[in-house]
Design a protein around this motif. Structure first.
Motif, PDB file in Angstrom:
ATOM      1  N   ARG A  11       0.802  -1.222   0.000  1.00  0.00           N
ATOM      2  CA  ARG A  11       0.000   0.000   0.000  1.00  0.00           C
ATOM      3  C   ARG A  11       0.838   1.278   0.000  1.00  0.00           C
ATOM      4  N   TYR A  12       0.321   2.269  -0.702  1.00  0.00           N
ATOM      5  CA  TYR A  12       0.905   3.624  -0.745  1.00  0.00           C
ATOM      6  C   TYR A  12       0.994   4.207   0.672  1.00  0.00           C
ATOM      7  N   THR A  13       2.086   4.814   0.976  1.00  0.00           N
ATOM      8  CA  THR A  13       2.440   5.400   2.287  1.00  0.00           C
ATOM      9  C   THR A  13       2.598   4.360   3.396  1.00  0.00           C
ATOM     10  N   LYS A  14       2.589   3.082   3.010  1.00  0.00           N
ATOM     11  CA  LYS A  14       2.921   2.031   3.981  1.00  0.00           C
ATOM     12  C   LYS A  14       4.200   1.345   3.491  1.00  0.00           C
ATOM     13  N   GLU A  15       4.042   0.500   2.460  1.00  0.00           N
ATOM     14  CA  GLU A  15       5.213  -0.232   1.964  1.00  0.00           C
ATOM     15  C   GLU A  15       5.921   0.471   0.804  1.00  0.00           C
ATOM     16  N   PHE A  16       5.295   1.518   0.292  1.00  0.00           N
ATOM     17  CA  PHE A  16       5.986   2.308  -0.741  1.00  0.00           C
ATOM     18  C   PHE A  16       5.364   3.705  -0.799  1.00  0.00           C
TER      19      PHE A  16
ATOM     20  N   TYR B 138      14.215   3.637   5.259  1.00  0.00           N
ATOM     21  CA  TYR B 138      12.891   3.803   4.655  1.00  0.00           C
ATOM     22  C   TYR B 138      11.866   4.381   5.646  1.00  0.00           C
ATOM     23  N   ALA B 139      11.790   3.780   6.817  1.00  0.00           N
ATOM     24  CA  ALA B 139      10.738   4.168   7.767  1.00  0.00           C
ATOM     25  C   ALA B 139      10.860   5.627   8.189  1.00  0.00           C
TER      26      ALA B 139
END
Ligand SMILES: [Zn+2]
Length: 504
Positions: A113-118, A199-200
């Motif tokens: 999902r967008y803004t979660k895993e990418f 990333y986080a």
């Protein structure tokens, strides 16, 4: 002898430049009389209206902003201030709003999902839905080609998706993601996937920006050259799914993606909106000087409603907006009693500020009054609170005053010394100040055009850009004094015999 003489003459030269006579405020019986009509009671009365929940946080292009524009117009009209734009109180401008993207990546029967895993920046490239074979991916480590280093060596990335590590080795710190992206594009890559060891925390920093809608002026041409090829920042979780195995650093280049498809689903909502600046004019009394203008600005828009919470923006920039009303009333009263300013005063509450200084930029790109006849812009943005650097509320930050006209700085100093006696704090006026406030409010669009500006500001606080920026926290006596300072300085600028001198 000679030495002594030259020493003495040097001393004289130095002292002349140091003891430059300060600016002397022109004699007037009236400035104080009209400034005294700017009162905290009236400021509060206006602010309690435009910063109430009913005004829905005054978001640009939305209902609350339009209600505020209407309120400002009605107030200006009730004071007798003339409409400033060919009989209208508004300068309309069209906007394009891009909603928060809806996006997913489907891979290995998993839904990322967008803004979660990418994540990606929706406005920086044309992101279209796509489906690619996973073997179209080519890893190029850091994606750097410089000196002896060539991460593309032996790799054909033409028409491929390149996977690049976001962080660069120490000697290559100039290689940020923009540079890497442009380089990949020059090599013929069609997309870039960035991997990152942070990333986080990177996501955390931009999360707010990614999850809200954005706006731009519809009059801006989108320059295709400024757009990147599509690029994505991927979490390790997604990346290792793409590479299927754990991914020790040294083996990064040896991993082969699987022959499966990566599906990118994407919808974006775009809509057209309209917003406006509000324009009132107090025409100058002098038949010649009335063609010169002092423009007073404050942004009346704020952040609107986000996730069900109303951002009333009492300080930001409710305080500047209501200050403009009171200043307009004071000037108009002076004019009605035959004591009006010689030059013209333009009252210009702008919108679109929170979306990127859009209203003031639209104004300076489509000026109602010629920019070459615009003497100065005084801008007020947040003047109602105490920041962490002060204990005494009798201060105001003055930003930009000396950058284009030192005389403007002197005038503001002189009017303050004579009338309002605030502590003028120049901390944020330093060229290297990391906060860069000089570039962050509407005056900057005037300064960019060579017009002398002053930005009046009382600093940030814990309620800045929070739903808790409410009227009950505003120091109205402070708003009153700063509004009066703006009035006195504008009065002086409007009445002084010669136009402001610009720095050489
Ligand atoms: Zn603001």
């Amino acid at each position: 002898m000679k030495l002594v003489i030259s020493f003495v003459s040097i001393t004289i030269v130095l002292s002349c430049s140091v003891i430059k006579p300060a600016y002397k405020v022109g004699k007037t019986k009236y400035a104080e009389k009209y400034a005294s009509t700017i009162t905290q009671e009236e400021l509060k009365k206006h602010l309690e209206i435009i910063a109430s929940d009913e005004y829905e946080g005054r978001e640009t292009g939305k209902k609350g902003q339009k209600m505020t524009a209407e309120y400002l117009k009605n107030q200006l009209t009730s004071y007798g201030v003339a409409p400033g734009n060919k009989g209208s109180n508004f300068q309309y401008f069209p906007l394009i709003e891009t909603n928060k993207p809806q996006a997913n990546i489907l891979f290995h029967n998993k839904d990322f999902r967008y803004t979660k895993e990418f994540y990606f920046y929706a406005t920086m490239a044309n992101f279209e839905p796509f489906e690619v074979c996973a073997d179209e991916l080519v890893a190029v480590e850091y994606g750097i080609v410089e000196g002896k280093r060539d991460d593309y060596k032996g790799k054909n990335v033409e028409g491929k998706i390149v996977v690049i590590k976001l962080e660069s080795p120490e000697d290559f710190s100039k290689w940020d993601w923009r540079k890497k992206l442009k380089f990949a594009e020059s090599k013929g890559a069609k997309q870039v996937f960035f991997s990152s060891s942070n990333y986080a925390s990177n996501l955390e920093k931009v999360h707010h920006y990614l999850t809200k809608s954005s706006m731009r002026l519809a009059t801006d041409k989108v320059n295709k050259k400024e757009l990147f090829i599509p690029f994505f920042f991927l979490s390790d979780e997604l990346l290792s799914e793409i590479y299927l195995m754990e991914r020790p650093e040294q083996e990064f280049l040896n991993r082969y993606p699987q022959y499966e498809t990566i599906q990118f689903l994407y919808t974006k909502g775009m809509g057209r909106l309209e917003s406006s600046n509000v324009v009132g004019l107090i025409e100058g009394s002098d038949s010649v000087l009335k063609h010169e203008y002092i423009i007073l600005t404050a942004h009346y828009d704020h952040l609107g409603i986000q996730e069900g919470e109303i951002y009333n923006g009492a300080d930001d920039d409710g305080t500047g907006t209501v200050a403009l009303l009171e200043i307009a009333q004071a000037f108009q009263k002076a004019k009605d009693e035959g004591n009006g300013p010689k030059r013209s005063i333009v009252i210009l509450p702008v919108s679109g500020e929170e979306k990127g200084l859009l209203g003031s930029r639209y104004y300076t790109e489509n000026p109602i009054f010629p920019l070459e006849n615009t003497v100065a812009n005084l801008n007020i943005d947040m003047i109602g609170r105490l920041d962490q650097f002060h204990t005494n509320k009798e201060y105001v930050y003055v930003i930009g005053a000396d950058k284009i006209s030192k005389e403007l700085h002197q005038i503001n100093e002189a009017t303050n010394k004579k009338y309002t006696k605030l502590e003028l704090d120049y901390t944020f006026n330093k060229d290297n100040d990391p906060n860069r406030f000089y570039y962050r409010s509407d005056h900057y669009n005037f300064a960019k055009n060579g017009i002398p500006v002053i930005f009046y500001f009382s600093g940030v606080h814990e309620d800045y850009h929070q739903p808790s920026d409410e009227v009950d926290k505003i120091l109205f006596d402070k708003v009153e004094t700063i509004s009066q300072l703006v009035f006195f300085t504008a009065w002086e600028l409007a009445n002084k015999p010669s136009r402001l001198k610009l720095n050489k």
